[in-house]
Write a protein that holds these residues in place. Structure first.
Motif, short mmCIF file in Angstrom:
data_model
loop_
_atom_site.label_atom_id
_atom_site.label_comp_id
_atom_site.label_asym_id
_atom_site.label_seq_id
_atom_site.Cartn_x
_atom_site.Cartn_y
_atom_site.Cartn_z
N ASN A 119 0.88 -1.17 0.00
CA ASN A 119 0.00 0.00 0.00
C ASN A 119 0.92 1.22 0.00
O ASN A 119 1.61 1.49 0.97
N ASN A 120 0.98 1.93 -1.14
CA ASN A 120 1.82 3.12 -1.30
C ASN A 120 1.05 4.38 -0.95
O ASN A 120 -0.18 4.38 -0.94
N GLN A 121 1.77 5.45 -0.73
CA GLN A 121 1.20 6.77 -0.49
C GLN A 121 0.30 6.80 0.75
O GLN A 121 -0.79 7.36 0.73
N THR A 122 0.77 6.16 1.82
CA THR A 122 -0.03 6.09 3.05
C THR A 122 0.06 7.35 3.90
O THR A 122 -0.70 7.50 4.86
N GLY A 123 1.00 8.22 3.59
CA GLY A 123 1.11 9.48 4.33
C GLY A 123 1.49 9.30 5.79
O GLY A 123 1.09 10.10 6.63
N ASN A 135 4.69 3.78 2.86
CA ASN A 135 4.12 2.52 2.36
C ASN A 135 4.10 1.46 3.44
O ASN A 135 4.80 1.57 4.44
N GLN A 136 3.26 0.46 3.20
CA GLN A 136 3.15 -0.68 4.11
C GLN A 136 3.11 -1.96 3.27
O GLN A 136 2.54 -1.98 2.18
N HIS A 137 3.71 -3.03 3.81
CA HIS A 137 3.80 -4.32 3.12
C HIS A 137 2.98 -5.37 3.85
O HIS A 137 2.94 -5.40 5.08
#
Length: 126
Positions: free
Chosen positions: A45-49, A77-79
């Motif tokens: 999940n990109n662009q999580t701020g 981001n989160q993986h």
């Protein structure tokens, strides 16, 4: 098909926190599949701020479902990792930004066991 639609509706429910709505649905779903083999699926999940650790929910045609917390949380981001077989039907997180399937690798289905030996055909059969 109705169960899948109901599941997606449940997953698509937007979580509201402090008046802001957060939800990211997978952006690159295109029939990715491991068939009958079990695979490792890596979502980002990109662009999580800078959001706190989120949760991923995903579903496959095999009936496998995965609901996991982020395995890695970075500034933007989160993986997430899941183990499942079948074709990926959908995925979403409770985070802002853009969710993608980064990569996946499929294992092989073990071969069937050999047939039992026949003492009439094989003198070494025991």
């Amino acid at each position: 098909m109705v169960k899948q639609k109901q599941w997606f509706l449940a997953v698509a429910v937007i979580l509201c926190m402090g008046g802001a709505a957060y939800a990211a649905d997978i952006g690159n779903l295109s029939g990715q599949s491991c068939g009958d083999a079990t695979g490792t699926w890596h979502f980002v999940n990109n662009q999580t701020g800078g959001a706190a650790a989120g949760t991923l929910d995903a579903m496959w045609s095999s009936g496998n479902v995965c609901s996991v917390s982020a395995s890695s949380v970075n500034k933007n981001n989160q993986h997430f990792y899941c183990i499942a077989s079948g074709a990926l039907l959908g995925a979403s997180t409770d985070l802002p930004g853009r969710l993608v399937l980064s990569d996946f690798s499929c294992g092989t289905t073990p071969p069937p066991p050999p047939p039992p030996c026949d003492p009439k055909k094989d003198p070494d059969c025991k």
